[in-house]
Design a protein around this motif. Structure first.
Motif, short mmCIF file in Angstrom:
data_model
loop_
_atom_site.label_atom_id
_atom_site.label_comp_id
_atom_site.label_asym_id
_atom_site.label_seq_id
_atom_site.Cartn_x
_atom_site.Cartn_y
_atom_site.Cartn_z
N ASN A 313 1.94 5.34 0.44
CA ASN A 313 3.29 5.77 0.81
C ASN A 313 3.98 6.43 -0.38
OD1 ASN A 313 3.75 2.76 2.72
ND2 ASN A 313 3.10 4.79 3.40
N THR A 359 3.19 10.03 3.68
CA THR A 359 2.13 9.02 3.62
C THR A 359 0.77 9.70 3.69
OG1 THR A 359 3.54 7.38 4.66
CG2 THR A 359 1.18 7.02 4.87
N SER A 415 -0.14 1.64 0.95
CA SER A 415 0.61 1.75 2.21
C SER A 415 0.66 0.47 3.03
CB SER A 415 0.02 2.85 3.08
OG SER A 415 0.75 2.91 4.27
N PHE A 417 2.97 0.26 5.15
CA PHE A 417 3.49 0.83 6.40
C PHE A 417 2.35 0.99 7.43
CE2 PHE A 417 3.76 5.30 8.09
CZ PHE A 417 4.61 5.06 9.15
#
Ligand code: FAD
Length: 491
Positions: A313, A359, A415, A417
């Motif tokens: 990210n 990302t 990441s 996310f």
């Protein structure tokens, strides 16, 4: 029950099945192909894209099953993408006429010769690199993106950023060939033709541009007049008869998965090309249900081709990130294979979410030093996969090394996310092995302990090939079927 006799039956219409069908049809043989998925071309139903998942999005599921962002509910339909869930790994596969070619990213990568030789010491590598790989490139219509287009096109910002960052971190990048027609792509960019790669179409099928098997091998095979493809026909089990022929129990379904007809197929010659997991399920389940003889090597030497997903990210958030617009077709890779300590190849993957999420997504392909094993549980009637964190420990170490090195050079974070703690050890797109060439079969895919049974698909490759696998699967299938025909196996 309807009973159908067919001299040669092929189960599955992916790479192995399509190659077998074409070469047998060209040799004048009549072939019947059974495919559990839908014939999308014939149905006229369009494929859906990633931002608006519809009928093609998932195989009989109520919710989408992409590796992330599954917020969409669905009406169950015989869609193109299926996922098989095990305790430590989820395996995605394609369903439909064309198999995995309908849903995959089209990356057509020839393995490194040194690794090919290591994995297949008994094969004539020279013949593969001079004959079978070039043949497969031609048949699959492999091509390469134009460098100028790649440099100018906003849809490839994620690739340009990925390559720039990799160079800054000291990694080597490579251009990755693809079966998506890049001339078509240049036209879709100019809005001269309908958009597909630039319209978030890929894992639920491409309506345009991609040369999937229905446009190549299967089309040619059908043109011979010798191939009949029966879609929505799922083979349940296989029985060996006393006269060494086979009898198959087959269920024909409708597009909501409801069985509309139970059929019996009898054949003299049977080619299993149901994909690694499909072929293993048929062999192991049939062994349990009909006592189909299976060799002790069946199920062994299974691997995930070293698949390990990871991401970063905060990738250049102030200078446009990885781009709001992204092509679904990957064209870049990072090649760290020759690093003795951390050998891996990684795809610089798109993340077409319709907005800039800054990302970067990577699908690493690693060596598989510890193989897994597939078996069948008679109680649950499901496959068991002996595979856990110990099998992916080295892959995780490589991913950690890669992400840290990229972040140190370029900024960014692991990441969270995309994945729990930043690592997708459980994402597998490339199941391979379990019916390994020369171990569970003879040198050309004829199954040990059988006279009329052949396996021609990803299960022949012992769990790893170091790059995205369909070019190798196709080349091995070409090699095997050529030799099987030469040996008069189908006379
Ligand atoms: P498959 O292509 O899997 O075909 C098997 C067929 O058999 C399927 O159509 C299935 O429905 C059918 N079948 C199974 N069981 C039965 C049954 N019992 N009865 C009737 N039919 C049955 N590889 C690359 O090289 N490059 C890529 O960019 C790439 N991207 C990928 C992206 C995704 C999302 C996925 C899932 C895979 C990707 N792959 C990629 C992997 C590649 O698609 C597979 O390795 C390849 O399709 C395997 O070929 P196969 O011939 O072994 O079988």
């Amino acid at each position: 029950k309807e009973v159908i006799d067919a001299p040669i039956l092929v189960i599955g219409s992916g790479y192995g099945g399509a190659v077998s069908a074409l070469r047998l049809c060209e040799a004048g043989k009549k072939v019947v192909m059974l495919e559990m998925g839908l014939n999308w071309e014939k149905s006229g139903i369009p494929f859906s894209n990633m931002l608006k998942p519809g009928k093609s999005a998932a195989w009989l599921k109520k919710k989408t099953i992409a590796p992330f962002m599954n917020i969409f509910s669905l009406t169950p339909f015989t869609g193109t993408l299926d996922r098989m869930d095990f305790e430590h790994i989820n395996i995605w596969v394609g369903r439909g006429v064309g198999g995995g070619s309908l849903v995959n990213g089209g990356m057509a990568v020839t393995p490194k010769e040194s690794y090919f030789k290591e994995i297949f010491p008994d094969l004539d590598a020279e013949k593969f690199y001079n004959t079978y790989f070039p043949l497969v490139h031609k048949e699959l219509k492999v091509n390469v993106i134009g460098e100028q287009f790649l440099k100018d096109c906003p849809y490839y910002q994620f690739t340009r950023v990925g390559e720039e960052e990799a160079h800054k971190a000291g990694f080597k990048t490579i251009r990755v060939p693809n079966v998506y027609d890049f001339q078509y792509m240049e036209k879709e960019y100019k809005n001269e033709v309908p958009r597909s790669a630039f319209n978030t179409e890929v894992i639920y099928g491409n309506n345009h541009g991609k040369n999937s098997l229905d446009k190549t091998y299967l089309k040619k095979a059908l043109e011979t007049g010798n191939l009949e493809i029966l879609d929505l026909h799922c083979v349940e089990n296989i029985k060996l008869n006393d006269d060494k022929t086979y009898t198959l129990n087959v269920q024909q379904t409708d597009t909501s998965g409801v069985v509309v007809s139970d059929k019996i197929f009898n054949c003299k010659k049977l080619i299993l090309a149901a994909g690694t997991m499909g072929t293993l399920k048929l062999l192991l389940q049939s062994h349990a249900v009909t006592s189909l003889p299976i060799h002790e090597q069946i199920g062994k030497n299974w691997g995930n081709n070293g698949n390990f997903m990871t991401g970063r990210n905060w990738v250049k958030p102030l200078s446009g990130g990885t781009g709001a617009k992204q092509s679904t077709i990957p064209v870049g890779g990072i090649d760290n294979w020759d690093d003795k300590e951390h050998p891996f190849f990684t795809e610089i993957a798109p993340l077409p979410m319709g907005m800039d999420v800054a990302t970067a997504l990577y699908l690493l392909i690693n060596r598989v030093d510890k193989k897994g094993e597939v078996s069948y549980d008679v109680n649950t009637k499901k496959l068991n996969l002996d595979w856990d964190q110990s099998n992916t420990a080295k892959m995780r170490e490589n991913a950690d090394y890669f992400i840290k090195k990229m972040n140190r050079a370029n900024g960014g974070t692991r990441s969270h996310f995309l994945f729990n703690n930043g690592f997708g050890a459980d994402v597998c797109y490339h199941p391979l092995g379990g019916c390994v060439l020369g171990k569970a079969t003879n040198a050309y895919g004829k199954v040990n302990d059988h006279d009329n049974l052949y396996v021609l698909d990803g299960s022949l490759i012992p769990g790893t090939i170091g790059v995205n696998p369909f070019v190798t699967i196709t080349a091995i299938a070409e090699y095997c079927i050529e030799n099987l025909i030469r040996q008069n196996e189908f006379a």
